[in-house]
Structure formats: structure tokens, C-alpha cells
Design an enzyme around this catalytic site. Structure first.
Site, PDB file in Angstrom:
ATOM      1  CE  LYS A  54      -3.804  -2.372   2.272  1.00  0.00           C
ATOM      2  NZ  LYS A  54      -4.656  -2.392   3.425  1.00  0.00           N
ATOM      3  CD  GLN A  98      -3.506  -4.289   6.543  1.00  0.00           C
ATOM      4  OE1 GLN A  98      -3.663  -3.382   5.818  1.00  0.00           O
ATOM      5  NE2 GLN A  98      -4.049  -5.501   5.858  1.00  0.00           N
ATOM      6  CG  ASP A 121      -9.400   0.470   4.935  1.00  0.00           C
ATOM      7  OD1 ASP A 121      -9.008  -0.169   3.806  1.00  0.00           O
ATOM      8  OD2 ASP A 121      -8.536   0.246   5.961  1.00  0.00           O
TER       9      ASP A 121
HETATM   10  N1  GUN Z   1      -7.214  -6.469   6.383  1.00  0.00           N
HETATM   11  C1  GUN Z   1      -7.209  -7.209   5.233  1.00  0.00           C
HETATM   12  N2  GUN Z   1      -8.018  -6.428   4.306  1.00  0.00           N
HETATM   13  C2  GUN Z   1      -7.824  -4.902   4.739  1.00  0.00           C
HETATM   14  C3  GUN Z   1      -8.206  -3.815   4.085  1.00  0.00           C
HETATM   15  O1  GUN Z   1      -8.819  -3.617   2.903  1.00  0.00           O
HETATM   16  N3  GUN Z   1      -7.883  -2.602   4.925  1.00  0.00           N
HETATM   17  C4  GUN Z   1      -7.395  -2.886   6.268  1.00  0.00           C
HETATM   18  N4  GUN Z   1      -7.131  -1.773   7.037  1.00  0.00           N
HETATM   19  N5  GUN Z   1      -7.082  -3.846   6.824  1.00  0.00           N
HETATM   20  C5  GUN Z   1      -7.233  -5.169   5.962  1.00  0.00           C
END
Ligand code: GUN
Length: 290
Positions: A54, A98, A121
Site C-alpha cells: 500500500k 491494518q 477504507d
Molecule cells: N485487512 C485485510 N484487508 C484489509 C483492508 O482492506 N484494509 C485494512 N485496513 N485491513 C485489511
């Protein structure tokens, strides 16, 4: 039938080029770039790999990427204080924590502490609620990416039957909601661990989105000929022949599904690149709204 591969990397690259142009335009016209803060608590290997990807994508799009790494044993108050600081920071337009958080953290409380207008998100109850009633919001990244992938495959979802397998808050429930929106207009069945006979539903499906977190959840004999398969699973399978000692597989059995489907997303290279792309998209949108 031998399914065509839906190339998530290609679609992601096209969209990221558009996003990078948007970032450059924002910088030229208003003198700032979008800023994304990525918070990782602990060192779960899969999470480390996701957040690294990311941050890299963010930098490649010309955005500011703020990396925050915290030990798994920090107090929850410390994490909440960090989020409060980022909520108030004008250089930051998106905040991502995350998931999953290490044991002991109250995930709902932590997510709830993110300002909804920086929740790129789309995980806060405010954004989930706005999505459900069709108000302007940040759409959750994986579900939004899935809709884009289905459109990219050439399928018009209007009037089609979509079957979603899995009812997680991150993928299953929101993707079902997006598929059923008036502008998408699919008819949706949501299967989950309580469903008695999943195959009886998937055999009627024009599109199957499988997000169960278990390899082999969907096999070719469960599909109608010509169906489109979107595989959200990312599972590590031990494989001594690989440098890292594992390989990634999805929730769908690629070989048998490919023999019946008309199109299928690969793992890796399908949904994953789109999740990150939609995160960049939301971060740019957030900055533009400022
Ligand atoms: N864990 C798995 N997928 C995601 C996501 O799209 N965003 C976040 N913050 N954590 C995750």
C-alpha cells in the site's frame, strides 16, 4: 469452456495512471498532494506485506505516505492517541489501520476513532451506513474493486444473479450491498457458513464472488457454464519449491473453475491489486473534497 483471466494488474495499472494524473493536477492547481497514513500494529507477516504494498503504491502515485509502525504490546490508548493526532493533521487525508489488530485490541473501538472523512477504507459505521442508504461516502476498497473487475470482464450486472460466499464485514456483506444497488441492479444471494447447500445456489449464478478464506471453497462442479468467478481468497500453502516456502492460492480451485467459467480472477494478480488501487482512489477523493 476455458475461462479468460480477468487481469486485475492491468485494470489496476490503468486506474493508477488516472489517479497519478489526478494527484499531479491537485498539486498544480491547489499546491498539495493527498496524504495517506498507514498504521500497522505488530508484525503479522501477511499484514506487513499488505501495508508495504500500500505504501509503495501510494508513493508511486505521487502521494504522501506516512508509515506508522507500533509494537503489538503498546497500550490501546497510545494507538487511539496516534489516530486522534492524524485526525487533526491537515497533511493527512486518509487513515488506514491494518486489520486484524493483535489480540487484546478492541478493533471496533479503534476503527470508530478514525474520523469518517479520513476513513478511506470505508470501515467506520458512519461510512458503512452512508453506503447502505446511498449517500456520498468512501466505498470499501475490496468490494468496490470487485465491482470494477466484473465490469472490466465485460459482464453487465443488470438483472444478473450474483452469489457471494462469505459474510465478513470487509468483503462479503458490503459487496452484496454494492451488487444490489440500483445502479448495479444484480439479484444477490449471500451464502455463508450456515448455508445448507452452497452449490445449489452457485449453480444458478451468473457471477460468484468467493470470499470465504478457505482454499477449495468453490470448484468447477459448483458452477453454471459461462459464469464469472471473482476470487477474493489469499491463502498461503506450504510449498518447499518456492523461495519463501509457500505459495498463494485463492478460495476457488482455479483449474476446475477455469474449465467451466467464462472468466476468472487469478490469485495473485486479481482482486489484490484492485484493493490497493481503490484505496488510492479514495485518498485522492478525500484530498479533493478538502
Ligand atoms: N485487512 C485485510 N484487508 C484489509 C483492508 O482492506 N484494509 C485494512 N485496513 N485491513 C485489511
Amino acid at each position: 469452456m476455458s475461462a479468460k483471466t480477468i487481469d486485475g494488474k492491468l485494470l489496476a495499472a490503468n486506474l493508477r495512471a488516472e489517479i497519478a494524473e489526478g494527484v499531479a493536477r491537485l498539486k498544480a492547481e491547489r499546491g498539495f498532494v493527498p496524504g495517506l497514513a498507514v498504521i500497522l500494529v505488530g508484525d503479522n507477516p501477511a499484514s506487513v506485506s499488505y501495508v508495504t504494498a500500500k505504501e509503495k503504491a501510494c508513493a508511486e502515485a505521487g502521494m504522501l505516505s506516512r508509515e506508522i509502525r507500533l509494537d503489538a504490546d503498546i497500550a490501546e490508548e497510545e494507538l487511539l492517541a496516534k489516530i486522534a493526532e492524524l485526525n487533526a493533521d491537515p497533511a493527512i487525508h486518509g487513515i488506514l489501520v491494518q486489520l486484524p489488530l493483535p489480540k487484546g485490541f478492541d478493533e471496533k473501538k479503534v476503527i470508530n476513532s478514525i474520523a469518517p472523512d479520513k476513513d478511506v477504507d470505508g470501515f467506520t459505521p458512519v461510512n458503512v451506513g452512508r453506503m447502505m442508504i446511498g449517500e456520498e461516502c468512501f466505498l470499501p476498497c475490496t468490494p468496490h474493486g470487485i465491482i470494477k473487475l466484473i465490469e472490466f470482464s465485460g459482464m453487465d450486472l443488470k438483472g444478473r444473479h450474483a452469489v457471494v460466499i462469505g459474510r465478513s464485514n470487509i468483503v462479503g456483506k458490503p459487496v452484496a450491498a454494492l451488487l444490489a444497488r440500483r445502479e448495479t441492479n444484480a439479484t444477490v444471494t449471500l451464502c455463508h457458513t450456515g448455508t445448507i447447500d452452497v452449490a445449489s445456489f452457485t449453480r444458478q449464478a451468473d457471477v460468484v464472488v468467493v470470499a470465504a478464506g478457505r482454499p477449495g471453497t468453490l470448484t468447477g462442479d459448483m458452477l453454471k457454464s459461462g459464469a464469472v468467478v471473482i476470487d477474493v481468497g489469499v491463502n498461503r500453502i506450504p510449498d518447499a519449491s518456492r523461495p519463501k516456502g509457500f505459495r498463494l492460492v485463492g478460495d476457488a480451485d482455479f483449474e476446475s473453475c477455469s474449465a467451466v467459467a467464462s472468466a476468472i480472477t487469478p490469485v495473485p494478480g486479481g482482486v489484490g491489486p484492485m484493493t490497493i488501487t481503490m484505496l488510492l482512489w479514495n485518498t485522492l477523493e478525500s484530498a479533493k473534497r478538502r
